[in-house]
Design an enzyme around this catalytic site. Structure first.
Site, short mmCIF file in Angstrom:
data_model
loop_
_atom_site.label_atom_id
_atom_site.label_comp_id
_atom_site.label_asym_id
_atom_site.label_seq_id
_atom_site.Cartn_x
_atom_site.Cartn_y
_atom_site.Cartn_z
N ARG A 394 22.71 9.29 -36.06
CA ARG A 394 23.67 9.37 -34.96
C ARG A 394 23.06 8.80 -33.69
O ARG A 394 23.73 8.07 -32.95
CB ARG A 394 24.12 10.82 -34.73
N CYS A 395 21.79 9.09 -33.46
CA CYS A 395 21.12 8.56 -32.26
C CYS A 395 21.13 7.03 -32.23
O CYS A 395 21.18 6.43 -31.16
CB CYS A 395 19.66 9.02 -32.22
N MET A 396 21.06 6.41 -33.40
CA MET A 396 20.90 4.95 -33.46
C MET A 396 22.22 4.20 -33.40
O MET A 396 22.22 2.97 -33.43
CB MET A 396 20.16 4.57 -34.74
#
Length: 405
Positions: A394-396
């Protein structure tokens, strides 16, 4: 082209996403400057790129349009005046203060094609690469062992943070660390100049004084947004976002502010809590007991009404998402050792590509099996090196288009 931002949930079929594949900026991290660049370890670039390409391949195989930040930026830097202004702004935000060094850097970037220039801005500019500064000020003459004129930006592969898609608009964020604030300049130029993103409403802007990062922003439904009050997102900025969105013509009615522990291990809400299906969420059990939740609604005269929610998280989610039941799937399957280990490597940081189907790091095998046992389909990819940056799938990724539910 029309406005290509539409995100009204966390789990609807993902249609378009923005990524950045890590490049030489990863190679420019050295032990002496790890803390300055917000890294705990040094990643191996070639392996990190292989893993990121696996991630992108999974998304493409699920029918997702994968866009790359560098390519979109290169398109707008074809326009000479945009290119020139971007470089001036980039140098200013990179704290290049002397006119002699600015002139030398202009000369350094001048022969580069747009894509090469964008990548070089992200990679960092070493002192050894730039010609002698002809007109030196005192600042240029003082000896300084630091090896860069422009710092690398190794956190750029975490595209979730510089801006966040909410409804048909975005928050253009202010990063907690000065080190990361240049990341939002790229987003600003995309939304100012790329024809694909013309006239996108902004619920927050990077000229504000209080930090807001996209890893703390979750769109739970077309009525409910959740934002974490975290190490990197300030309560003041959340109120600003709430006022702008809740008083707009968008469908959102409630913003839930999650007050999470202010530590690096829990740097964003999405490192401890993500949505995987209509009524299922992953959560790191370490945040459940100290978690305070506040609901924010539209008040009188375009103001806000803020209420402390004195209930368990599952009951708060049931109430606002209008669900008969909510299942919290615990990172590490509830085992405190597995939970702590896998949360450190983003076991709770899932990216849903459709309801009940999520992309995860393969190293978090205990959490992934718990997801499968709860009928969540898990798409895994390698995570030897990408996880060293302390961020997961999700962060990426920054979703630009999702199907409404």
């Amino acid at each position: 082209m029309t406005n290509n931002i539409s995100v009204y949930n966390e789990i609807g079929q993902l249609r378009s996403v923005l990524l950045h594949c890590p490049g030489e900026e990863i190679e420019n991290i050295v032990p002496d400057y790890l803390t300055r660049l917000l890294f705990d370890e040094i990643a191996f670039m070639k392996q990190a790129q292989k893993e990121h390409n696996q991630f992108a391949s999974i998304l493409k195989s699920e029918g997702v349009e994968v866009l790359y930040l560098t390519e979109l930026m290169a398109e707008i830097l074809e326009i000479p005046e945009v290119r020139n202004q971007f470089l001036e702004d980039f140098m200013s935000e990179g704290r290049v203060a002397t006119e002699g060094l600015r002139a030398a850097l202009r000369e350094f970037f001048a022969p580069m094609a747009p894509l090469e220039m964008v990548k070089k801005c992200i990679n960092g500019v070493k002192k050894t690469e730039v010609k002698e500064i002809t007109k030196k000020s005192l600042g240029d003459m003082i000896k300084n062992p630091y090896p860069f004129y422009l710092d690398p930006i190794p956190n750029m592969y975490f595209q979730r943070d510089p801006f966040s898609s909410i409804g048909r608009g975005v928050t253009l964020n202010v990063m907690h660390s000065v080190t990361r604030n240049r990341e939002t300049l790229f987003a600003k130029y995309l939304f100012d100049h790329h024809p694909r993103f013309k006239n996108v409403p902004r619920w927050y802007n990077r000229d504000k004084t209080h930090s807001l990062e996209g890893g703390d922003e979750l769109v739970l439904s077309d009525k409910v947004i959740a934002i974490g009050v975290s190490e990197r997102t300030d309560a003041i900025s959340i109120e600003t976002v709430a006022k702008n969105i809740l008083n707009s013509d968008e469908s959102f009615e409630t913003l839930l502010a999650f007050d999470i522990p202010k530590t690096r291990a829990y740097m964003h809400l999405d490192t401890v809590f993500t949505m995987v299906d209509h009524d299922q969420f992953t959560i790191y059990p370490g945040i459940e007991m100290p978690l305070d939740v506040f609901s924010i609604h539209r008040g009188k005269n375009n103001g806000l009404e803020i209420t402390y929610e004195a209930a368990k998280l599952s009951d708060i989610l049931k109430k606002y998402l209008k669900l008969p039941a909510v299942n919290l799937i615990r990172c590490g399957d509830g085992d405190p050792i597995a939970a702590s280990r896998e949360q450190w490597n983003d076991g709770s940081n899932t990216l849903a590509v459709s309801p009940g189907k999520v992309v995860c790091y393969n190293r978090n095998h205990v959490t992934n099996e718990a997801l499968r046992r709860n009928n969540i389909e898990v798409l895994e990819f390698d995570s030897f090196e990408l996880s060293r940056g302390r961020g997961g799938p999700r962060c990426m990724s920054m979703p630009l288009l999702r199907d409404k539910l």
